[in-house]
Design a protein around this motif. Structure first.
Motif, PDB file in Angstrom:
ATOM      1  N   ILE A   1      -0.457  -3.961  -1.288  1.00 44.12           N
ATOM      2  CA  ILE A   1       0.474  -2.861  -1.543  1.00 44.12           C
ATOM      3  C   ILE A   1       0.944  -2.156  -0.269  1.00 44.12           C
ATOM      4  O   ILE A   1       2.110  -1.753  -0.179  1.00 44.12           O
ATOM      5  N   ASN A   2       0.095  -2.038   0.724  1.00 42.07           N
ATOM      6  CA  ASN A   2       0.509  -1.326   1.937  1.00 42.07           C
ATOM      7  C   ASN A   2       1.630  -2.030   2.695  1.00 42.07           C
ATOM      8  O   ASN A   2       2.315  -1.400   3.495  1.00 42.07           O
ATOM      9  N   ASP A   3       1.837  -3.323   2.432  1.00 43.51           N
ATOM     10  CA  ASP A   3       2.951  -4.038   3.053  1.00 43.51           C
ATOM     11  C   ASP A   3       4.302  -3.504   2.576  1.00 43.51           C
ATOM     12  O   ASP A   3       5.319  -3.703   3.225  1.00 43.51           O
ATOM     13  N   PHE A   4       4.326  -2.829   1.417  1.00 44.46           N
ATOM     14  CA  PHE A   4       5.557  -2.339   0.819  1.00 44.46           C
ATOM     15  C   PHE A   4       5.764  -0.835   1.005  1.00 44.46           C
ATOM     16  O   PHE A   4       6.755  -0.284   0.556  1.00 44.46           O
ATOM     17  N   TYR A   5       4.850  -0.181   1.691  1.00 45.25           N
ATOM     18  CA  TYR A   5       4.903   1.269   1.888  1.00 45.25           C
ATOM     19  C   TYR A   5       6.113   1.682   2.707  1.00 45.25           C
ATOM     20  O   TYR A   5       6.398   1.096   3.749  1.00 45.25           O
ATOM     21  N   ILE A   6       6.864   2.686   2.203  1.00 46.64           N
ATOM     22  CA  ILE A   6       8.024   3.182   2.961  1.00 46.64           C
ATOM     23  C   ILE A   6       7.966   4.683   3.223  1.00 46.64           C
ATOM     24  O   ILE A   6       8.755   5.194   4.013  1.00 46.64           O
ATOM     25  N   GLY A   7       7.067   5.404   2.539  1.00 50.81           N
ATOM     26  CA  GLY A   7       6.987   6.839   2.777  1.00 50.81           C
ATOM     27  C   GLY A   7       6.167   7.551   1.727  1.00 50.81           C
ATOM     28  O   GLY A   7       5.555   6.930   0.868  1.00 50.81           O
ATOM     29  N   ASP A   8       6.185   8.871   1.804  1.00 45.46           N
ATOM     30  CA  ASP A   8       5.425   9.701   0.878  1.00 45.46           C
ATOM     31  C   ASP A   8       6.361  10.443  -0.062  1.00 45.46           C
ATOM     32  O   ASP A   8       7.535  10.675   0.260  1.00 45.46           O
ATOM     33  N   LEU A   9       5.829  10.814  -1.198  1.00 43.83           N
ATOM     34  CA  LEU A   9       6.575  11.602  -2.167  1.00 43.83           C
ATOM     35  C   LEU A   9       6.548  13.064  -1.734  1.00 43.83           C
ATOM     36  O   LEU A   9       5.489  13.608  -1.445  1.00 43.83           O
ATOM     37  N   LYS A  10       7.713  13.684  -1.686  1.00 41.03           N
ATOM     38  CA  LYS A  10       7.792  15.104  -1.351  1.00 41.03           C
ATOM     39  C   LYS A  10       7.414  15.876  -2.606  1.00 41.03           C
ATOM     40  O   LYS A  10       8.058  15.756  -3.637  1.00 41.03           O
ATOM     41  N   LEU A  11       6.327  16.636  -2.514  1.00 42.99           N
ATOM     42  CA  LEU A  11       5.840  17.377  -3.687  1.00 42.99           C
ATOM     43  C   LEU A  11       6.405  18.770  -3.755  1.00 42.99           C
ATOM     44  O   LEU A  11       6.801  19.377  -2.857  1.00 42.99           O
TER      45      LEU A  11
END
Length: 118
Positions: A108-118
């Motif tokens: 899954i970390n290969d597809f990481y693009i950023g974090d969700l703004k909460l």
């Protein structure tokens, strides 16, 4: 002489046991670490931005407040179109479901693009 040979083998095994690093064993699930640090600045996305990417040809998902672009994986997904059930939305519950092999936790970390703004 035989005792010396056995003692030498035992010492070699003990040294090897101490010096060889032990990592997680295969077959054990790894959890997605929500505190992983990445080399580049983290891009922040709103839920509204993620929701625009809800198609087979443009598929983003949210897993534990992290955003992943899984578009390139949609066609390869062993569960078929099930990956599209939460396209553009939170897929945390489905991701951690019993249907997934432990290798997805590594992939899954290969597809990481950023974090969700909460």
């Amino acid at each position: 002489m035989m005792i010396a040979a056995v003692a030498l083998v035992v010492v070699i095994l003990l040294v090897a046991f101490i010096l060889i690093p032990r990592g997680p064993k295969y077959g054990h699930a790894k959890k997605v670490d929500s505190n992983v640090t990445y080399d580049k600045p983290v891009r922040m996305y709103t839920k509204a931005e993620v929701s625009l990417h809800n198609k087979r040809t443009d598929c983003w998902v949210i897993i534990k407040d992290k955003v992943y672009d899984v578009t390139s994986y949609v066609e390869e997904h062993p569960g078929g179109d099930a990956i599209l059930d939460h396209a553009g939305d939170d897929s945390t519950e489905g991701f951690f479901g019993p249907q997934h092999a432990t290798r997805v936790f590594d992939m899954i970390n290969d597809f990481y693009i950023g974090d969700l703004k909460l």
